[in-house]
Motif scaffolding. Structure first.
Motif, PDB file in Angstrom:
ATOM      1  N   GLN A  75       5.956 -17.351   2.356  1.00 22.66           N
ATOM      2  CA  GLN A  75       5.624 -16.994   0.968  1.00 22.66           C
ATOM      3  C   GLN A  75       5.556 -15.464   0.905  1.00 22.66           C
ATOM      4  O   GLN A  75       4.488 -14.865   0.843  1.00 22.66           O
ATOM      5  N   LEU A  76       6.720 -14.846   0.959  1.00 22.40           N
ATOM      6  CA  LEU A  76       6.806 -13.398   1.153  1.00 22.40           C
ATOM      7  C   LEU A  76       6.800 -12.658  -0.185  1.00 22.40           C
ATOM      8  O   LEU A  76       7.523 -13.012  -1.115  1.00 22.40           O
ATOM      9  N   TYR A  77       5.975 -11.593  -0.240  1.00 24.01           N
ATOM     10  CA  TYR A  77       5.899 -10.747  -1.428  1.00 24.01           C
ATOM     11  C   TYR A  77       5.836  -9.284  -1.007  1.00 24.01           C
ATOM     12  O   TYR A  77       5.309  -8.968   0.065  1.00 24.01           O
ATOM     13  N   LEU A  78       6.346  -8.419  -1.870  1.00 30.89           N
ATOM     14  CA  LEU A  78       6.114  -6.995  -1.666  1.00 30.89           C
ATOM     15  C   LEU A  78       4.616  -6.730  -1.762  1.00 30.89           C
ATOM     16  O   LEU A  78       3.894  -7.429  -2.486  1.00 30.89           O
ATOM     17  N   LEU A  79       4.145  -5.714  -1.048  1.00 32.21           N
ATOM     18  CA  LEU A  79       2.712  -5.454  -1.010  1.00 32.21           C
ATOM     19  C   LEU A  79       2.115  -5.292  -2.405  1.00 32.21           C
ATOM     20  O   LEU A  79       1.036  -5.819  -2.698  1.00 32.21           O
ATOM     21  N   GLU A  80       2.828  -4.594  -3.283  1.00 31.47           N
ATOM     22  CA  GLU A  80       2.272  -4.359  -4.615  1.00 31.47           C
ATOM     23  C   GLU A  80       2.229  -5.628  -5.454  1.00 31.47           C
ATOM     24  O   GLU A  80       1.510  -5.699  -6.454  1.00 31.47           O
TER      25      GLU A  80
ATOM     26  N   TYR B  23       5.614  -2.325   6.809  1.00 32.24           N
ATOM     27  CA  TYR B  23       4.549  -1.922   5.886  1.00 32.24           C
ATOM     28  C   TYR B  23       4.894  -2.036   4.400  1.00 32.24           C
ATOM     29  O   TYR B  23       4.246  -1.420   3.535  1.00 32.24           O
ATOM     30  N   ASP B  24       5.902  -2.853   4.063  1.00 36.31           N
ATOM     31  CA  ASP B  24       6.287  -2.945   2.652  1.00 36.31           C
ATOM     32  C   ASP B  24       6.049  -4.317   2.035  1.00 36.31           C
ATOM     33  O   ASP B  24       6.104  -4.473   0.812  1.00 36.31           O
ATOM     34  N   ASP B  25       5.789  -5.342   2.878  1.00 36.88           N
ATOM     35  CA  ASP B  25       5.623  -6.689   2.340  1.00 36.88           C
ATOM     36  C   ASP B  25       4.587  -7.459   3.149  1.00 36.88           C
ATOM     37  O   ASP B  25       4.005  -6.937   4.111  1.00 36.88           O
ATOM     38  N   ALA B  26       4.363  -8.715   2.745  1.00 36.38           N
ATOM     39  CA  ALA B  26       3.385  -9.550   3.444  1.00 36.38           C
ATOM     40  C   ALA B  26       3.656 -11.017   3.134  1.00 36.38           C
ATOM     41  O   ALA B  26       4.178 -11.368   2.068  1.00 36.38           O
ATOM     42  N   ASP B  27       3.307 -11.850   4.094  1.00 40.10           N
ATOM     43  CA  ASP B  27       3.273 -13.305   3.912  1.00 40.10           C
ATOM     44  C   ASP B  27       1.815 -13.696   4.140  1.00 40.10           C
ATOM     45  O   ASP B  27       1.433 -14.064   5.250  1.00 40.10           O
TER      46      ASP B  27
ATOM     47  N   PRO C 280       1.186   1.586   4.983  1.00 40.82           N
ATOM     48  CA  PRO C 280       2.068   2.233   4.003  1.00 40.82           C
ATOM     49  C   PRO C 280       1.655   3.665   3.660  1.00 40.82           C
ATOM     50  O   PRO C 280       2.498   4.445   3.201  1.00 40.82           O
ATOM     51  N   PHE C 281       0.390   4.011   3.864  1.00 40.94           N
ATOM     52  CA  PHE C 281      -0.070   5.355   3.534  1.00 40.94           C
ATOM     53  C   PHE C 281       0.400   6.386   4.565  1.00 40.94           C
ATOM     54  O   PHE C 281       0.732   7.518   4.218  1.00 40.94           O
ATOM     55  N   THR C 282       0.417   5.976   5.819  1.00 39.52           N
ATOM     56  CA  THR C 282       0.885   6.879   6.879  1.00 39.52           C
ATOM     57  C   THR C 282       2.346   6.611   7.255  1.00 39.52           C
ATOM     58  O   THR C 282       2.902   7.292   8.099  1.00 39.52           O
ATOM     59  N   GLU C 283       2.922   5.542   6.647  1.00 38.17           N
ATOM     60  CA  GLU C 283       4.295   5.109   6.933  1.00 38.17           C
ATOM     61  C   GLU C 283       4.460   4.784   8.425  1.00 38.17           C
ATOM     62  O   GLU C 283       5.494   5.078   9.034  1.00 38.17           O
TER      63      GLU C 283
END
Length: 308
Positions: A106-111, A154-158, A236-239
């Motif tokens: 169930q993958l989504y972009l972090l935002e 660091y751009d998405d999450a499940d 994502p803040f420090t990449e």
């Protein structure tokens, strides 16, 4: 029973040259793994089962597991992927494979994650999985795997199955858990960091305090183990990207924590002949080096505590 009977390695099942017969004298378990939706199609799909059958011939069905793909492979929204999972359960039973590992996918972009109802996503996924198992009519155990709170890039999450609490209410016949130590140590490390950084914490798909050995709370539901380490927390803040599949000595978490976890896992695995699969990154998967180092490390850990 020796450690070699319980420790295993994974191979990418579309490639026959990653599964070499000499490994059957080194490991007792093996996991056939596929990664992408494309692996479910055409000639690739045929190769997957040819090579999985070869793994069964080498290691035996009871010592083989199958890992369903993670990329673009959502059983809830994609009927084709769902049909392939049904087929996977049927084929696995025919081959005597007891466990099929699956991510929620169930993958989504972090935002986007903050706008999702995780409890609802979890319920919808489990309802779909239950229907898949019913249609397959097999006794193969589907093992849900825990995942880290942020994807490695660091751009998405499940974010559906992260914490022990996410698994506690699961009570579906032929559904168990694959507990991944690399993923969970990543989760705990991230939560510890977030506890001291409110901006980072607010960005996470979900947050809760947890500890490295919390998995013992649900150990009776865990049917299958994945073991490796990670280096660096995705941020994502420090990449900063995360590197999975490293050796415990390379991790940002203390090696002693991995040693402690392995002792607990090994003691549990001995009781029911559970597999402990090393998911170790290699420079060349046809000439493995690091997974053999992982095996040597693990054998030393369990030997020092009188398991062998």
């Amino acid at each position: 029973m020796t450690a070699n009977n319980l420790f295993g390695f994974s191979f990418y099942a579309i490639y026959d040259n990653q599964l070499q017969s000499r490994y059957k004298d080194i490991f007792g378990k093996v996991e056939a793994t596929i990664f992408n939706r494309e692996d479910l199609m055409g000639a690739a799909w045929d190769s997957v089962w040819t090579n999985t059958r070869h793994a069964v011939e080498l290691f035996g069905g009871r010592n083989t597991s199958f890992h369903f793909p993670v990329n673009n492979s959502n059983i809830v929204t994609d009927p084709f992927v769902r049909s392939r999972l049904i087929e996977t359960l049927k084929r696995s039973e025919e081959l005597g494979i007891p466990h099929v590992v699956i991510h929620a996918n169930q993958l989504y972009l972090l935002e986007e994650c903050k706008h999702q109802n995780l409890k609802e996503l979890r319920s919808r996924f489990l309802d779909c999985l239950q229907e898949v198992i019913y249609q397959a009519g097999s006794n193969v155990v589907v093992c849900l795997e825990n995942l880290p709170p942020i994807g490695n890039l660091y751009d998405d999450a499940d974010p559906v199955f992260l914490f022990t609490e996410d698994f506690q209410e699961i009570d579906i016949q032929n559904v168990g858990i694959t507990w991944d130590i690399c993923h969970y140590f990543n989760t705990v490390y991230t939560m510890h960091y977030a506890s001291n950084d409110p901006v980072f914490r607010d960005m996470l798909p979900s947050y809760q305090p947890c500890d490295y050995m919390d998995f013992t709370r649900i150990i009776n539901k865990i049917k299958h183990w994945h073991f490796s380490a990670f280096d660096q927390m995705a941020n994502p803040f420090t990449e900063t990207t995360c590197r999975e599949g490293v050796l415990p000595v390379e991790s940002c978490v203390e090696e002693s924590m991995y040693q402690k976890a392995l002792r607990l896992i090994y003691e549990d695995a001995v009781k029911s002949n559970k597999a402990i699969i090393f998911e170790i990154a290699e420079k060349d998967y046809t000439h493995r080096y690091y997974v053999l180092q992982m095996l040597e490390w693990a054998q030393k850990v369990v030997k020092e505590h009188s398991f062998l």
